[in-house]
Enzyme design. Structure first.
Site, PDB file in Angstrom:
ATOM      1  N   GLU A 442      39.590  49.205  43.297  1.00  0.00           N
ATOM      2  CA  GLU A 442      38.132  49.427  43.387  1.00  0.00           C
ATOM      3  C   GLU A 442      37.444  49.041  42.070  1.00  0.00           C
ATOM      4  O   GLU A 442      36.442  49.629  41.677  1.00  0.00           O
ATOM      5  CB  GLU A 442      37.896  50.906  43.737  1.00  0.00           C
ATOM      6  CG  GLU A 442      36.575  51.231  44.396  1.00  0.00           C
ATOM      7  CD  GLU A 442      36.303  50.502  45.682  1.00  0.00           C
ATOM      8  OE1 GLU A 442      37.234  50.388  46.512  1.00  0.00           O
ATOM      9  OE2 GLU A 442      35.183  50.033  45.863  1.00  0.00           O
TER      10      GLU A 442
HETATM   11  C1  LIG Z   1      47.615  49.371  46.112  1.00  0.00           C
HETATM   12  C2  LIG Z   1      46.412  48.494  46.067  1.00  0.00           C
HETATM   13  C3  LIG Z   1      45.430  48.640  47.038  1.00  0.00           C
HETATM   14  C4  LIG Z   1      44.315  47.806  47.017  1.00  0.00           C
HETATM   15  N1  LIG Z   1      43.400  47.873  48.050  1.00  0.00           N
HETATM   16  C5  LIG Z   1      42.470  46.892  48.155  1.00  0.00           C
HETATM   17  C6  LIG Z   1      41.669  46.763  49.333  1.00  0.00           C
HETATM   18  O1  LIG Z   1      41.740  47.586  50.244  1.00  0.00           O
HETATM   19  N2  LIG Z   1      40.825  45.721  49.412  1.00  0.00           N
HETATM   20  C7  LIG Z   1      40.708  44.793  48.426  1.00  0.00           C
HETATM   21  O2  LIG Z   1      39.946  43.864  48.593  1.00  0.00           O
HETATM   22  N3  LIG Z   1      41.438  44.886  47.291  1.00  0.00           N
HETATM   23  C8  LIG Z   1      42.316  45.898  47.134  1.00  0.00           C
HETATM   24  N4  LIG Z   1      43.085  45.990  46.010  1.00  0.00           N
HETATM   25  C9  LIG Z   1      42.877  45.032  44.941  1.00  0.00           C
HETATM   26  C10 LIG Z   1      42.293  45.670  43.670  1.00  0.00           C
HETATM   27  O3  LIG Z   1      40.973  46.075  43.876  1.00  0.00           O
HETATM   28  C11 LIG Z   1      42.470  44.639  42.539  1.00  0.00           C
HETATM   29  O4  LIG Z   1      43.857  44.571  42.256  1.00  0.00           O
HETATM   30  C12 LIG Z   1      41.699  45.004  41.294  1.00  0.00           C
HETATM   31  O5  LIG Z   1      40.315  44.952  41.539  1.00  0.00           O
HETATM   32  C13 LIG Z   1      42.032  44.080  40.110  1.00  0.00           C
HETATM   33  O6  LIG Z   1      42.074  42.744  40.486  1.00  0.00           O
HETATM   34  P1  LIG Z   1      43.349  41.848  40.103  1.00  0.00           P
HETATM   35  O7  LIG Z   1      44.553  42.598  40.557  1.00  0.00           O
HETATM   36  O8  LIG Z   1      43.170  40.486  40.630  1.00  0.00           O
HETATM   37  O9  LIG Z   1      43.348  41.829  38.524  1.00  0.00           O
HETATM   38  P2  LIG Z   1      42.584  40.775  37.589  1.00  0.00           P
HETATM   39  O10 LIG Z   1      41.188  40.611  38.053  1.00  0.00           O
HETATM   40  O11 LIG Z   1      43.419  39.550  37.457  1.00  0.00           O
HETATM   41  O12 LIG Z   1      42.575  41.535  36.195  1.00  0.00           O
HETATM   42  C14 LIG Z   1      43.703  41.582  35.313  1.00  0.00           C
HETATM   43  C15 LIG Z   1      43.310  42.372  34.062  1.00  0.00           C
HETATM   44  O13 LIG Z   1      42.253  41.676  33.376  1.00  0.00           O
HETATM   45  C16 LIG Z   1      41.131  42.514  33.203  1.00  0.00           C
HETATM   46  N5  LIG Z   1      39.905  41.739  33.344  1.00  0.00           N
HETATM   47  C17 LIG Z   1      39.581  40.870  34.315  1.00  0.00           C
HETATM   48  N6  LIG Z   1      38.350  40.359  34.093  1.00  0.00           N
HETATM   49  C18 LIG Z   1      37.888  40.944  32.986  1.00  0.00           C
HETATM   50  C19 LIG Z   1      36.670  40.872  32.251  1.00  0.00           C
HETATM   51  N7  LIG Z   1      35.653  40.102  32.651  1.00  0.00           N
HETATM   52  N8  LIG Z   1      36.542  41.640  31.138  1.00  0.00           N
HETATM   53  C20 LIG Z   1      37.524  42.461  30.739  1.00  0.00           C
HETATM   54  N9  LIG Z   1      38.692  42.575  31.392  1.00  0.00           N
HETATM   55  C21 LIG Z   1      38.870  41.818  32.492  1.00  0.00           C
HETATM   56  C22 LIG Z   1      41.259  43.590  34.287  1.00  0.00           C
HETATM   57  O14 LIG Z   1      40.576  44.788  33.935  1.00  0.00           O
HETATM   58  C23 LIG Z   1      42.771  43.765  34.365  1.00  0.00           C
HETATM   59  O15 LIG Z   1      43.190  44.658  33.371  1.00  0.00           O
HETATM   60  C24 LIG Z   1      44.176  46.853  45.979  1.00  0.00           C
HETATM   61  C25 LIG Z   1      45.156  46.742  44.988  1.00  0.00           C
HETATM   62  C26 LIG Z   1      46.267  47.533  45.035  1.00  0.00           C
HETATM   63  C27 LIG Z   1      47.331  47.340  43.986  1.00  0.00           C
END
Ligand SMILES: Cc1cc2nc3c(=O)[nH]c(=O)nc-3n(C[C@H](O)[C@H](O)[C@H](O)COP(=O)(O)OP(=O)(O)OC[C@H]3O[C@@H](n4cnc5c(N)ncnc54)[C@H](O)[C@@H]3O)c2cc1C
Length: 592
Positions: A442
Site C-alpha cells: 500500500e
Molecule cells: C504480500 C504483498 C501483497 C501485496 N498486495 C498488493 C495488491 O493487492 N495489489 C497491488 O497492486 N500491489 C500489491 N502489493 C505490491 C506492493 O504494494 C508493492 O510491493 C509496494 O508498493 C512497493 O513496490 P515495489 O515492490 O515494486 O518496490 P519498488 O517500487 O521497486 O521500491 C523499492 C524500494 O525503493 C524505494 N523507492 C522507490 N521509489 C522511491 C522514491 N521515489 N523515493 C524514495 N524511495 C523510493 C521504496 O520505498 C522501496 O524501499 C503487494 C505486495 C506484497 C509483497
C-alpha cells in the site's frame, strides 16, 4: 498464545469517553439515522464474538498450512471458507457500505474497530474483506449507476470478493510506467491485457466471483501517471439478469511464497484480453484509486495496531506467569522459586511500550476515521474541507507510524517470551513475520513519508499542518491546570514540530534532496507528537476517575510512561532531520 479477546472496554473508552463520538454522529444527519452509542456498542460486541470465536482459532493453522495453487486454482487453508461465510452472513463485509446497495452504512470509526478485531484475529483472513470493501468504495464513488447496481450488493453481501490490481513486475511505487493495456470495444467495454503481480486475493475459494479493479492504459494514453485508467474486470462475467455467465479471459499464474500472511493468497494475475468496464473517466484512474487509498492506508495502519494488540495480549499473560530471577528490590512471590518476569524493569519497559503504542494507535486511528466521517458526511462545506485536509495530512502518518510502531511492538512481544518467542508454537514470531508486510505494501513507509512531507506539508504550503497544530494548541490553551503534567510537554512537542516543519519548508526551496532526506524521521517525530495529543486527551478522560476504577488508573499510568519514556524520542529524530541531506551524498554509488 493467549486466546484473542477483543479490547472492547478500550474501544468504548476511546469512542465514548475520549471523543464522545455520538455527538459527532448527532450532528451529521446521514449518520444520526443509522447509529448511536447503544447501536455502536452492540455492533462492537458482536464483532468481538465473531472474530474471537470463528477467526482467531484459524490464525496459526492458516499460517502453517498456507494457500495452495494447482493449475490456476487457489485454495485457502482449512476452515477459511466456512469462517468467511460466517463473517459475510453477519454483514461484516458491508459494515461501512452504502445502505442504498445493501451495506450497513456504519461510520468509518466503527468500521475501524471492526477492522482491528478481524486483523487481530487473523491478518491473512482480514485482507479478503478489506480488499473487497476497498474495491466497493471505488465502485461506489466512481462507477456508473449500472455497474454499482450490478456489483455492489453481491460484494457487500460477501458473495463476491474484490481485488486491487496495480503492481506489475517492473512497476510498483512508480505506477506511471505500467504496461497493462485496455483496448476500447464497439459495445463500450474494453479488452484488458497484461500481467499484474502481488495481487492480494487475486484468486481464492472463498467466494463465487472476484471483481478485480485493474489499472491499465488506453492505446493513445499520455505517458506517466496522467495516462492511467481504472477498470472493473470480473473473474466470471455477470449476465444482464445478475446471474453468473462465462469465465472471463484471466487467470492466476502462480502464488507467492512469503515471509508472513501465508493464508492470504498473493497472486500473479494474467489478463488475456479480459472484458473490463471503465470506472470513472479515461486517464483519471489514479484519482479513482486514491478514493480507496485513504481508507486502505488507514486500514493498513490498523493492521499494524491489530498485530501489536494480539502480541500484547499474549505477552502480558506470559509476563505474569513466567517466573525467572528475583526482583531487584527483593523477592515478590516468596512462595515460588523465582518472581514473575513482570517485576523486572526491562520487561515492564517493553510491556508499557507495547501498551502505550497500541492504545495511542487506537486513539489516533479512531481520530483519523472520525475525520473521514466528517469529510464524507458534514453538510457544512468549511467543516468538511478542513476534515478532508486533515485526512490528507494524517493518512500517511497513520499508515507508516502505526506499522513502524507495530514492528517495534511485536518484536517486544516476542522478546518478552525469551527463547520461546522464537519458537513457532507460541505464536509471537508469526506476528512479527505478519507485521513486516504492513510497512511495505500500500506504498512503502518511505513513500508515505515522502507523501506527508512533499505533497501534504510542502504541497499545501504548511496549511494542512496548521489545522492539526492549531487544534492541539487550542486544546492545550483550554485544558484544566490539573492536566499540566501532560499539556506542558505536549505544547513543547508541538512547538518542536512547528520549528521542524518551518525548517523543512525553508530548506526544500533550495535543495530538492532535503525532503527525501528528512521525511522518514520527520514523519516519526510527527507521529510521536500526534500520539502525545492522543495521550493527553485520554488522560483528560481518565483523570479524577482513577480511584474508582483501575482501568482509569492504568490509563493515567500509561500516559505518564508515554510522556516520560517515549515522547523524548522526538529530540533525536529532530536532530537527524536537521542534519540535512549532505551526509547522504558523500559516497558515490561505487563507494558503497
Ligand atoms: C504480500 C504483498 C501483497 C501485496 N498486495 C498488493 C495488491 O493487492 N495489489 C497491488 O497492486 N500491489 C500489491 N502489493 C505490491 C506492493 O504494494 C508493492 O510491493 C509496494 O508498493 C512497493 O513496490 P515495489 O515492490 O515494486 O518496490 P519498488 O517500487 O521497486 O521500491 C523499492 C524500494 O525503493 C524505494 N523507492 C522507490 N521509489 C522511491 C522514491 N521515489 N523515493 C524514495 N524511495 C523510493 C521504496 O520505498 C522501496 O524501499 C503487494 C505486495 C506484497 C509483497
Amino acid at each position: 498464545m493467549a486466546d484473542y479477546k477483543a479490547p472492547l472496554r478500550d474501544m468504548r473508552f476511546v469512542l465514548n469517553e475520549v471523543f464522545e463520538v455520538s455527538r459527532l454522529w448527532a450532528e451529521l444527519p446521514a449518520l444520526a439515522e443509522v447509529v448511536d452509542e447503544e447501536t455502536a456498542n452492540a455492533i462492537l460486541e458482536e464483532a468481538g464474538k465473531v472474530t474471537a470465536g470463528s477467526i482467531a482459532p484459524l490464525n496459526r493453522s492458516g499460517d502453517e498450512e498456507g494457500c495452495s495453487w494447482d493449475n490456476g486454482v487457489v485454495k485457502t487453508p482449512a476452515g477459511f471458507p466456512e469462517a468467511y461465510r460466517t463473517y459475510a452472513e453477519g454483514g461484516w463485509v458491508g459494515v461501512g457500505g452504502s445502505p442504498e446497495f445493501g451495506g450497513m452504512g456504519m461510520p468509518k470509526v466503527i468500521g475501524a474497530q471492526v477492522e482491528e478485531m478481524v486483523n487481530s484475529a487473523s491478518l491473512s483472513f482480514g485482507l479478503y474483506p478489506m480488499l473487497t470493501s476497498g474495491a466497493c468504495l471505488s465502485i461506489l464513488n466512481h462507477a456508473s449507476e449500472e455497474l454499482k447496481a450490478q456489483y455492489l450488493p453481491n460484494m457487500y453481501e460477501g458473495r463476491w470478493a474484490g481485488s486491487m490490481c496495480l503492481t506489475e513486475p517492473h512497476a510498483g511505487t512508480d505506477l506511471g510506467i505500467i504496461r497493462t493495456k485496455a483496448e476500447p470495444q464497439a459495445d463500450g467495454s474494453y479488452r484488458v491485457s497484461g500481467t499484474k503481480i502481488f495481487i492480494t486475493g487475486g484468486e481464492h475459494d472463498l467466494t463465487e466471483n472476484i471483481i478485480h479493479l485493474v489499472l491499465a492504459k488506453l492505446p493513445d494514453a499520455p505517458a506517466g501517471p496522467k495516462g492511467i485508467s481504472l477498470f472493473l474486470v470480473p473473474k466470471i462475467m455477470v449476465n444482464a439478469d445478475g446471474s453468473l455467465g462465462e469465465k472471463n479471459a484471466l487467470g492466476c499464474g502462480s502464488i507467492e511464497h512469503k515471509m508472513g500472511i501465508k493464508a492470504s493468497a498473493t497472486c500473479v494475475m494474467n489478463f488475456d484480453g479480459a472484458t473490463g468496464y471503465l470506472i470513472g473517466e479515461v486517464n483519471k484512474g489514479l484519482a479513482a484509486m486514491f478514493t480507496m487509498m485513504n481508507y486502505e492506508r488507514l486500514g493498513v495502519g490498523i493492521q499494524g495496531l491489530s498485530l501489536g494488540e494480539r502480541s500484547y495480549q499474549s505477552a502480558i499473560e506470559y509476563a505474569r506467569e513466567r517466573i525467572q530471577s528475583r526482583a531487584p528490590t527483593g523477592p515478590v512471590a516468596k512462595d515460588k522459586a523465582a518472581d514473575p518476569i513482570i517485576v523486572h524493569p526491562d520487561v515492564r519497559r517493553m510491556l508499557l511500550t507495547m501498551k502505550a503504542l497500541n492504545e495511542g494507535g487506537r486513539a489516533f486511528s479512531s481520530y483519523v476515521a472520525m475525520q473521514l466521517d466528517t469529510a464524507k458526511y458534514s453538510e457544512d462545506r468549511e467543516t468538511a474541507k478542513r476534515a478532508d485536509e486533515l485526512v490528507a495530512l494524517l493518512t500517511p502518518v497513520a499508515k507508516a507510524f502505526l506499522t513502524d510502531m507495530a514492528l517495534e511492538t511485536t518484536v517486544h512481544g516476542q522478546q518478552i517470551f525469551g527463547g520461546h518467542g522464537f519458537i513457532r508454537e507460541w505464536g509471537q514470531e508469526q506476528l512479527v513475520r505478519d507485521c513486516r508486510i504492513t510497512q511495505i505494501y500500500e506504498g512503502t513507509n518511505g513513500i508515505q513519508s515522502l507523501d506527508l512531507m512533499g505533497r501534504k506539508i510542502v504541497g499545501s504550503g504548511g496549511s494542512y499542518y496548521k489545522h492539526f497544530a492549531d487544534e492541539i494548541k487550542a486544546f492545550v490553551a483550554s485544558a484544566d491546570a490539573s492536566l499540566a503534567e501532560f499539556t506542558k510537554p505536549l505544547a513543547a512537542a508541538v512547538q518542536n514540530l512547528d520549528e521542524l516543519t518551518a525548517w523543512v519548508l525553508d530548506r526544500a526551496k533550495s535543495n530538492p534532496n532535503e525532503i527525501g532526506a528528512a521525511s522518514v524521521e520527520y514523519l516519526q517525530a510527527f507521529g510521536y507528537t500526534a500520539y502525545a495529543y492522543m495521550w493527553a486527551l485520554m488522560a483528560r478522560a481518565a483523570l479524577g476517575k482513577e480511584a474508582q476504577d483501575e482501568f482509569y488508573a492504568s490509563k493515567l499510568g500509561t500516559a505518564r510512561f508515554y510522556f516520560a519514556r517515549l515522547l523524548p524520542r522526538i529530540h533525536s529524530l529532530s536532530a537527524s532531520v536537521k542534519a540535512g541531506s549532505e551526509s547522504l551524498y558523500l559516497l558515490d554509488a561505487a563507494q558503497f
